[in-house]
Design an enzyme around this catalytic site. Structure first.
Site, PDB file in Angstrom:
ATOM      1  N   ARG A 109     -12.291   1.876   8.001  1.00  0.00           N
ATOM      2  CA  ARG A 109     -10.964   2.306   7.522  1.00  0.00           C
ATOM      3  C   ARG A 109     -11.050   3.502   6.559  1.00  0.00           C
ATOM      4  O   ARG A 109     -10.341   3.529   5.549  1.00  0.00           O
ATOM      5  CB  ARG A 109     -10.224   1.152   6.855  1.00  0.00           C
ATOM      6  CG  ARG A 109      -8.725   1.254   7.056  1.00  0.00           C
ATOM      7  CD  ARG A 109      -7.930   0.371   6.126  1.00  0.00           C
ATOM      8  NE  ARG A 109      -6.508   0.450   6.466  1.00  0.00           N
ATOM      9  CZ  ARG A 109      -5.523   0.109   5.663  1.00  0.00           C
ATOM     10  NH1 ARG A 109      -5.759  -0.359   4.475  1.00  0.00           N
ATOM     11  NH2 ARG A 109      -4.274   0.211   6.064  1.00  0.00           N
ATOM     12  N   ASP A 117      -3.124 -10.730   9.125  1.00  0.00           N
ATOM     13  CA  ASP A 117      -2.183  -9.638   9.401  1.00  0.00           C
ATOM     14  C   ASP A 117      -1.362  -9.932  10.646  1.00  0.00           C
ATOM     15  O   ASP A 117      -0.343  -9.301  10.888  1.00  0.00           O
ATOM     16  CB  ASP A 117      -2.941  -8.326   9.637  1.00  0.00           C
ATOM     17  CG  ASP A 117      -3.306  -7.649   8.333  1.00  0.00           C
ATOM     18  OD1 ASP A 117      -2.796  -8.067   7.280  1.00  0.00           O
ATOM     19  OD2 ASP A 117      -4.118  -6.709   8.372  1.00  0.00           O
ATOM     20  N   ASP A 140       0.818  -1.221   0.000  1.00  0.00           N
ATOM     21  CA  ASP A 140       0.000   0.000   0.000  1.00  0.00           C
ATOM     22  C   ASP A 140       0.858   1.281   0.000  1.00  0.00           C
ATOM     23  O   ASP A 140       1.926   1.321   0.598  1.00  0.00           O
ATOM     24  CB  ASP A 140      -0.839  -0.040   1.297  1.00  0.00           C
ATOM     25  CG  ASP A 140      -2.008   0.914   1.249  1.00  0.00           C
ATOM     26  OD1 ASP A 140      -2.096   1.702   0.313  1.00  0.00           O
ATOM     27  OD2 ASP A 140      -2.852   0.833   2.161  1.00  0.00           O
ATOM     28  N   ASP A 176      -6.247  -6.734  -2.217  1.00  0.00           N
ATOM     29  CA  ASP A 176      -6.694  -6.527  -0.834  1.00  0.00           C
ATOM     30  C   ASP A 176      -8.152  -6.045  -0.794  1.00  0.00           C
ATOM     31  O   ASP A 176      -8.719  -5.626  -1.817  1.00  0.00           O
ATOM     32  CB  ASP A 176      -5.781  -5.484  -0.177  1.00  0.00           C
ATOM     33  CG  ASP A 176      -5.727  -5.588   1.330  1.00  0.00           C
ATOM     34  OD1 ASP A 176      -6.581  -6.295   1.910  1.00  0.00           O
ATOM     35  OD2 ASP A 176      -4.859  -4.935   1.944  1.00  0.00           O
TER      36      ASP A 176
HETATM   37  C1  DGJ Z   1      -4.309  -5.033   4.978  1.00  0.00           C
HETATM   38  C2  DGJ Z   1      -3.406  -6.160   4.591  1.00  0.00           C
HETATM   39  O1  DGJ Z   1      -3.812  -7.330   5.222  1.00  0.00           O
HETATM   40  C3  DGJ Z   1      -1.969  -5.795   4.938  1.00  0.00           C
HETATM   41  O2  DGJ Z   1      -1.122  -6.859   4.651  1.00  0.00           O
HETATM   42  C4  DGJ Z   1      -1.584  -4.565   4.159  1.00  0.00           C
HETATM   43  O3  DGJ Z   1      -1.564  -4.869   2.796  1.00  0.00           O
HETATM   44  C5  DGJ Z   1      -2.548  -3.448   4.454  1.00  0.00           C
HETATM   45  N1  DGJ Z   1      -3.902  -3.832   4.255  1.00  0.00           N
HETATM   46  C6  DGJ Z   1      -2.241  -2.250   3.583  1.00  0.00           C
HETATM   47  O4  DGJ Z   1      -3.164  -1.267   3.723  1.00  0.00           O
END
Ligand code: DGJ
Length: 782
Positions: A439, A542, A363, A474
């Site tokens: 978000r 994550d 990102d 994503d």
């Molecule tokens: C959520 C993803 O799971 C992360 O690995 C990362 O790419 C972030 N978004 C970036 O905004």
């Protein structure tokens, strides 16, 4: 093989039989799903008996006054005719009328599996791997046709089902529920095993005994979600029978398990009816997503292996099917939004020198995105951060011998974006109502053709311009405030969104067959078979904390193959939990999946570089086993987690031994490998991993000739440049000894001394044991 004799259908795989019949009233009665039966002759013993009426229940008809639909196991169920359990099909016709009664009409059996072109992702196979039964049922009064599809994948012991409803009346009707599959079992002695959680705690295992009543696992978030995964199992309470279930769908789903007062268990799965209905015009049909089920008499591990094989062979497709997946570096946790060309190039240089194969820019590379408040939708370069262009960066990475990958989040739009200014009506927002957002971003209305076309064009152009080998796709929020300026019943939105997404994925992945796509949704919020039909791997979570990961990966791997699970080694302290852990242990856990690194490679010490270099050499050597080996959860005490993978003949075995916490004066560990080949001899040893000298703290002074302050610069300098090898331990052991008795390991550190045989494991510490077959003639030499 599927046979139909005397209106009894026998769907047989290599090891299972699924049998149902047409009753004298035309209903489909399930007779059996379990271990393979020799034939379907003489099955009267399995018919439900109607020798007496059932009190306070509704009988089917005057002529069948001992037939109570509530008490028989059926293939589908409808309201209104006495079955007061949850119905698998509910259609509202004629102003709220819901009574339906489907009876057998015709069937056919086909080799292979016909494609439906319904816009939904599907499993696939040919006449050598599967057979399909198509049964048509009709309502006793109205011209409604229900078509049931059963495809058996013989070798993997998996059956895939779906249901199609055709409205041949001259009126529109509203579908209120349409399960993909229903299975009625004649017993209730089951534990339900499900995979539940939330962000950073995805797919932790829950096990609960079934009792009379209904248990629901579902998602109303708009995506398959981390709350409850569509995969679940029923394990026999006191035995090894096990059923597994899943759904090829990425949106709102419902898994319902109902134990009736008569001790039957009804299992159904499909689109979640609580956020869905569908207006079906006259002459139209509606098709459900496919449901997947498996059975084994050998416990949940075997059901897991059946699902792994099914997914690898009949879900994953394209160039990356059966292919070893590259080891990647992702810059997200190294830099977050704060990077420039120099930083990225330095990370890439370090990655290449460590043996990493794919560089992923996450990102923050587009629009004016320096935090998560802007630019989603504007998929054009941030020239402040990357003035030379993505094409140049891509070339630089390729010149270093690595593949180049990019993060995108196509389904979203930020209010602060050019796209939003131009097309405010593309965002899913209810006019006149304050939006509840996630978000800082909004969902794009994929039910609109113009939005889909825009995304397909934009993403395709980007893939070409940046010469991408990999895409991380994503999706970071869940749905709220559902609305579309297109006119249809808004209870259709969620499913229409999924159909829109699948169209985009189908067209982009077909146009770029060589590109490796990795699914992602705020970590693992959309880990399902629908996504895996387009993207052969998914970011698992994550949360890369080593201890959390053992629970997340254990749950995920119970339903999905290791070759689909992205697993990264990240920094310590961990960014999600602040827990400190050992670099070697983080690798040992991440190796049970698709290995990646997500930490700042520009800050590694000499020791850390050496350690990572060795990890990568090791992983590459055993990658096929880690990604595609037969996987086992090895039983052990609650303070340990043990996983194993092996190749087909079991000549190579890798075992993770993970310890949750250190005990003082600990007990003596024994590692059994129940799946070792009893006829082989093996050499058993730990992977040559390193132990940091910092674990000794002040005790280092017992060994050191000079006094060292364990918190001081000298200590840090020593640790950065030097570490000690783990214990020396290796045995020749016969496969039967390994399987039945196990290896009694060297003592862990117990506060009484230290030598080169001492195992220093610690909290969240681990070893990876390499167990390889030794031929008789080489035994002596070892
Ligand atoms: C959520 C993803 O799971 C992360 O690995 C990362 O790419 C972030 N978004 C970036 O905004």
């Amino acid at each position: 093989m599927i046979t139909a004799q005397n209106k009894t259908f026998h769907i047989a795989s290599d090891n299972t039989s699924y049998i149902f019949r047409v009753t004298s009233t035309g209903h489909l009665e399930n007779l059996y799903y379990g271990r393979k039966l020799r034939s379907s002759d003489n099955l009267k013993a399995l018919y439900s008996k109607r020798t007496l009426p059932v009190a306070n229940a509704v009988y089917y008809s005057e002529s069948d006054s001992n037939l109570f639909l509530e008490t028989i196991c059926q293939e589908i169920s409808t309201p209104g005719k006495g079955d007061c359990r949850e119905s698998s099909i509910v259609v509202d016709y004629n102003n709220g009328m819901e009574t339906l009664d489907f009876i057998y009409f015709e069937h056919k059996i086909l080799p292979g599996k016909p494609r439906s072109f319904s816009g939904l992702p599907e499993s696939y196979g040919d006449k050598n791997t599967c057979t399909t039964l198509i049964i048509k049922l009709k309502d006793t009064v109205l011209p409604f046709i229900l078509t049931l599809y059963y495809t058996v994948f013989e070798k993997t012991d998996v059956i895939v089902r779906k249901t199609v409803f055709s409205n041949n009346t001259d009126q529109s009707v509203t579908i209120r529920n349409m399960a993909s599959s229903q299975l009625d079992l004649p017993s209730a002695h089951w534990n339900l095993v499900s995979f539940d959680g939330t962000w950073a705690r995805e797919r932790n295992i829950t096990k609960r005994p079934l009792e009379q009543g209904i248990t629901i696992l579902d998602s109303k978030t708009g995506v398959s979600s981390s709350r409850h995964n569509p995969c679940f199992f029923l394990e026999e309470k006191d035995g090894l029978d096990c059923y597994g279930f899943n759904l090829i769908y990425s949106g709102n789903h419902r898994e319902l398990v109902e134990v009736s007062p008569f001790g039957h268990t009804r299992i159904m799965n499909g689109i979640n009816p609580s956020t869905f209905s569908w207006v079906l015009p006259s002459g139209d049909r509606f098709q459900t997503p496919e449901a997947v089920m498996t059975f084994t008499h050998d416990g949940i591990d075997k059901a897991t292996q059946q699902f792994h094989s099914f997914i690898n062979n009949h879900i994953i497709r394209g160039k990356w099917k059966h292919r070893e997946r590259p080891i990647l570096i992702n810059n997200w946790e190294a830099t977050y939004f704060d990077f420039n060309e120099n930083i990225l190039e330095e990370i890439a240089e370090n990655a290449a020198s460590l043996g990493i194969e794919l560089f992923v820019l996450d990102d923050g590379w587009f629009g004016t995105r320096n935090d998560d408040t802007t630019s989603l939708g504007d998929w054009t370069l941030n020239t402040t951060k990357l003035p030379s262009g993505l094409d140049t960066l891509s070339e630089t990475i390729h010149q270093k011998g690595m593949m180049f990958g990019l993060w995108i989040e196509p389904e979203m739009i930020s209010k602060k974006s050019i796209l939003f200014n131009e097309h405010p009506d593309w965002a899913v927002i209810i006019p006149g109502r304050e939006h509840s957002t996630g978000r800082n971003q909004f969902i794009l209305d994929l039910t609109k053709r113009e939005v889909r076309e825009y995304l397909i064009k934009t993403i395709s152009d980007l893939l070409l311009y940046a010469n991408l080998d990999y895409v991380k796709w994503d999706m970071n929020r869940i749905f709220s405030d559902i609305f579309s300026t297109h006119s249809y019943n808004l209870r259709e939105f969620n499913h229409r969104y999924m159909l829109g997404l699948y169209e985009i994925l189908e067209r982009i992945t077909n146009s770029f067959p060589k590109v490796l796509f990795e699914g992602c949704a705020a970590g693992g919020n959309r880990f399902d078979l629908g996504i895996l039909c387009y993207m052969p791997q998914i970011w698992t979570s994550d949360n890369t904390d080593v201890l959390s990961r053992t629970a997340i990966q254990k749950g995920t791997s119970t339903g999905y193959p290791l070759s689909t699970m992205g697993c990264h080694v990240s920094a310590s302290p961990n960014h999600q939990t602040l827990r400190r852990s050992d670099l070697e242990s983080r690798f040992n856990v991440a190796a049970f999946g698709i290995l990646g690194y997500e930490l700042d490679l520009n800050k590694l010490s000499i020791q850390q570089r050496k350690i990572i270099t060795n990890q990568i050499v090791f992983y590459k050597k055993f990658r096929a086993l880690f990604q595609y080996g037969l996987y086992f959860n090895i039983p052990c005490d609650e303070n340990h987690i043990r996983w194993g993978v092996t190749n087909f003949d079991r000549s190579k075995i890798l075992v993770l031994d993970f310890q949750i916490k250190t005990e003082a004066n600990p007990s003596f560990d024994i590692i059994k490998v129940p799946f070792a080949n009893p006829d082989f001899d093996y050499y058993f040893r730990p992977r040559a991993q390193k132990v940091s000298i910092r674990v000794f703290g002040d005790l280092i002074n017992i060994l050191s000739p000079v006094k060292i302050n364990s918190e001081g610069k000298l200590s840090k300098m020593l640790a950065d440049n030097y570490s000690i090898p783990c214990e020396e331990e290796g045995y020749i052991i016969s496969g039967d000894t390994l399987a039945y008795a196990g290896v009694k390991l060297n003592s862990q550190f117990r506060g009484t001394g230290y030598n080169n045989q001492t195992r220093i494991i610690g909290d969240s510490g681990s070893r990876l044991y390499v167990i390889q077959r030794v031929e008789k003639e080489n035994l002596e030499k070892k």
